[in-house]
Design an enzyme around this catalytic site. Structure first.
Site, PDB file in Angstrom:
ATOM      1  N   ASP A 102      29.160  99.334 104.580  1.00 45.11           N
ATOM      2  CA  ASP A 102      28.587  99.822 103.327  1.00 45.11           C
ATOM      3  C   ASP A 102      28.011 101.221 103.524  1.00 45.11           C
ATOM      4  O   ASP A 102      28.228 102.134 102.722  1.00 45.11           O
ATOM      5  CB  ASP A 102      27.499  98.851 102.869  1.00 45.11           C
ATOM      6  CG  ASP A 102      27.146  98.998 101.401  1.00 45.11           C
ATOM      7  OD1 ASP A 102      27.935  99.592 100.639  1.00 45.11           O
ATOM      8  OD2 ASP A 102      26.070  98.507 101.007  1.00 45.11           O
ATOM      9  N   HIS A 125      33.226 102.658  96.541  1.00 44.78           N
ATOM     10  CA  HIS A 125      32.630 101.527  95.832  1.00 44.78           C
ATOM     11  C   HIS A 125      33.445 101.117  94.611  1.00 44.78           C
ATOM     12  O   HIS A 125      33.486  99.931  94.259  1.00 44.78           O
ATOM     13  CB  HIS A 125      31.179 101.827  95.459  1.00 44.78           C
ATOM     14  CG  HIS A 125      30.217 101.530  96.559  1.00 44.78           C
ATOM     15  ND1 HIS A 125      30.011 102.389  97.621  1.00 44.78           N
ATOM     16  CD2 HIS A 125      29.429 100.455  96.791  1.00 44.78           C
ATOM     17  CE1 HIS A 125      29.123 101.860  98.449  1.00 44.78           C
ATOM     18  NE2 HIS A 125      28.758 100.680  97.975  1.00 44.78           N
ATOM     19  N   HIS A 170      36.061  98.968  96.029  1.00 49.15           N
ATOM     20  CA  HIS A 170      35.465  97.647  96.277  1.00 49.15           C
ATOM     21  C   HIS A 170      35.443  96.827  94.992  1.00 49.15           C
ATOM     22  O   HIS A 170      35.824  95.648  94.975  1.00 49.15           O
ATOM     23  CB  HIS A 170      34.040  97.787  96.818  1.00 49.15           C
ATOM     24  CG  HIS A 170      33.241  96.520  96.670  1.00 49.15           C
ATOM     25  ND1 HIS A 170      32.562  96.204  95.499  1.00 49.15           N
ATOM     26  CD2 HIS A 170      33.023  95.487  97.516  1.00 49.15           C
ATOM     27  CE1 HIS A 170      31.972  95.032  95.650  1.00 49.15           C
ATOM     28  NE2 HIS A 170      32.245  94.580  96.861  1.00 49.15           N
ATOM     29  N   HIS A 208      30.595  92.460 101.121  1.00 51.38           N
ATOM     30  CA  HIS A 208      30.609  93.701 100.354  1.00 51.38           C
ATOM     31  C   HIS A 208      30.949  94.902 101.239  1.00 51.38           C
ATOM     32  O   HIS A 208      31.855  95.685 100.940  1.00 51.38           O
ATOM     33  CB  HIS A 208      29.227  93.895  99.699  1.00 51.38           C
ATOM     34  CG  HIS A 208      29.025  95.228  99.059  1.00 51.38           C
ATOM     35  ND1 HIS A 208      29.420  95.509  97.766  1.00 51.38           N
ATOM     36  CD2 HIS A 208      28.447  96.369  99.526  1.00 51.38           C
ATOM     37  CE1 HIS A 208      29.110  96.762  97.474  1.00 51.38           C
ATOM     38  NE2 HIS A 208      28.514  97.308  98.516  1.00 51.38           N
TER      39      HIS A 208
END
Length: 367
Positions: free
Chosen positions: A171, A254, A257, A271
């Site tokens: 992340d 992101h 994602h 995540h």
């Protein structure tokens, strides 16, 4: 447009901090609703209860239902009113934090965030990521303030599964590259303004810390040791990445994602594991120099972050499925459009295909 930097009011990191939670809570309210998993309560519930002994603050536990959804937020908001709680505390992982922050927002109470893992940069942010009850990304809930207190007990975090801290590195890996893209495009950050030099410096420090300390921290954690490298990675995963992404901006990684949440095969991945793959795809979209791409892919391989669809759980992924991910990532409201050039489902599809191919290439020792 103004430049804006936001951050939690207080950030505390150190071994044994959970034993002081009651003292911290008493500074914010008279009765706390503590959101925690059933497993988390079994591990540290007694420590939490003991910390509230003799302080001027009551506590009420409730177990998290597993998804930061509107259904769960509404349930807990009702419980806050029913129990007369004036403080929300989230203890555990990213979806618990996001739920706790949203509940505190709707009930106009302070919120304390206490990670037991260092797997995301969610703890410090004024943001909750809302999913459907089935786990598909729905929307970002932007909050008017960051948490009142973020408290990291590194003794507890160091005992969590190593994969979770590595996911946190995934992340955090996106932070600098997304910040850089947003600065180039002039995009508005999650804080509501242009990026400051301070946010960019923290984002770059986050990346440099990962490169210098990440492998050392993983090896130390695998041996059960909480070393200075581990302490630095916990700070990078949480504080540096948290302020960096929020005050400098999100871009391709992101959004990709979020696109990947349409694949049921990937729901078992963390995540940060998906964000790491999204980071590689973003760098391919940017056509960065080879040495930068190799550094990122090599880091992912060395610490154990996924670099192929197979490692992400999608062993027999089709072009049609990849295009669905690309289309979802390119949603009009998502952050892929913060890139400093036009991005389409077609170019995103190509980047996702190439990311998998590069991952296989470098895993095969071809560099």
């Amino acid at each position: 447009m103004s430049k804006i930097l936001i951050s939690p009011s207080r950030y505390i990191q150190g071994a044994g901090e959970m034993k002081k939670l009651g003292d911290y809570a008493a500074g914010y309210g008279k009765k706390a609703l503590i959101l925690i998993s059933s497993g988390g309560y079994k591990r540290i519930g007694a420590t939490i209860e003991e910390s509230f002994s003799g302080v001027d603050c009551e506590l009420e536990f409730d177990y998290f239902n597993g998804e930061c959804s509107k259904t769960e937020i509404d349930r807990l908001s009702g419980l806050m009113k029913e129990k007369g709680c004036d403080l929300m505390i989230g203890i555990g992982g990213g979806k618990i934090f996001d739920t706790a922050k949203a509940v505190a927002f709707y009930n106009k109470t302070p919120v304390i965030i206490c990670p037991t893992i260092a797997s995301t940069d969610a703890p410090c942010s004024a943001l909750s990521v809302i999913y459907t009850d089935e786990g598909v990304f729905e929307e970002y809930l932007f909050l008017p303030a960051n948490p009142n207190l973020v408290m990291m007990d590194t003794e507890i975090i160091a005992k969590s599964p190593v994969r979770l801290t590595v996911a946190g590195m995934g992340d955090a890996l996106a932070t600098y590259f997304e910040a850089r893209a947003c600065k180039q495009s002039g995009a508005i950050s999650c804080a509501g303004g242009k990026t400051t030099e301070a946010a960019m410096a923290l984002a770059e420090l986050c990346f440099n810390t990962l490169m210098e300390e990440g492998v050392k921290a993983k090896i130390a954690l695998e041996s059960g040791a909480c070393t200075e490298a581990v302490e630095k990675i916990i700070e990078a995963n949480t504080l540096l990445s948290g302020i960096g992404f929020e005050s400098a901006g999100l871009a391709g990684a992101h959004a990709i994602h979020n696109g990947m949440t349409v694949l049921e095969e990937c729901h078992g991945m963390y995540h940060g594991e998906k964000v790491a793959f999204g980071t590689i795809a973003q760098l391919i979209l940017e056509n960065v120099p080879l040495d930068e791409l190799e550094e990122v892919i090599g880091f992912c391989i060395e610490v154990g972050l996924p670099v192929t669809w197979e490692q992400l759980g999608a062993k027999e992924i089709t072009d049609e499925q990849i295009m669905k991910v690309a289309e979802a990532a390119c949603a009009e409201t998502d952050t892929l459009h913060n890139m400093p050039f036009e991005v389409t489902p077609e170019t995103t599809f190509a980047a996702l295909k190439a990311a998998d191919a590069y991952g296989k290439y470098y895993m095969g020792g071809c560099c």
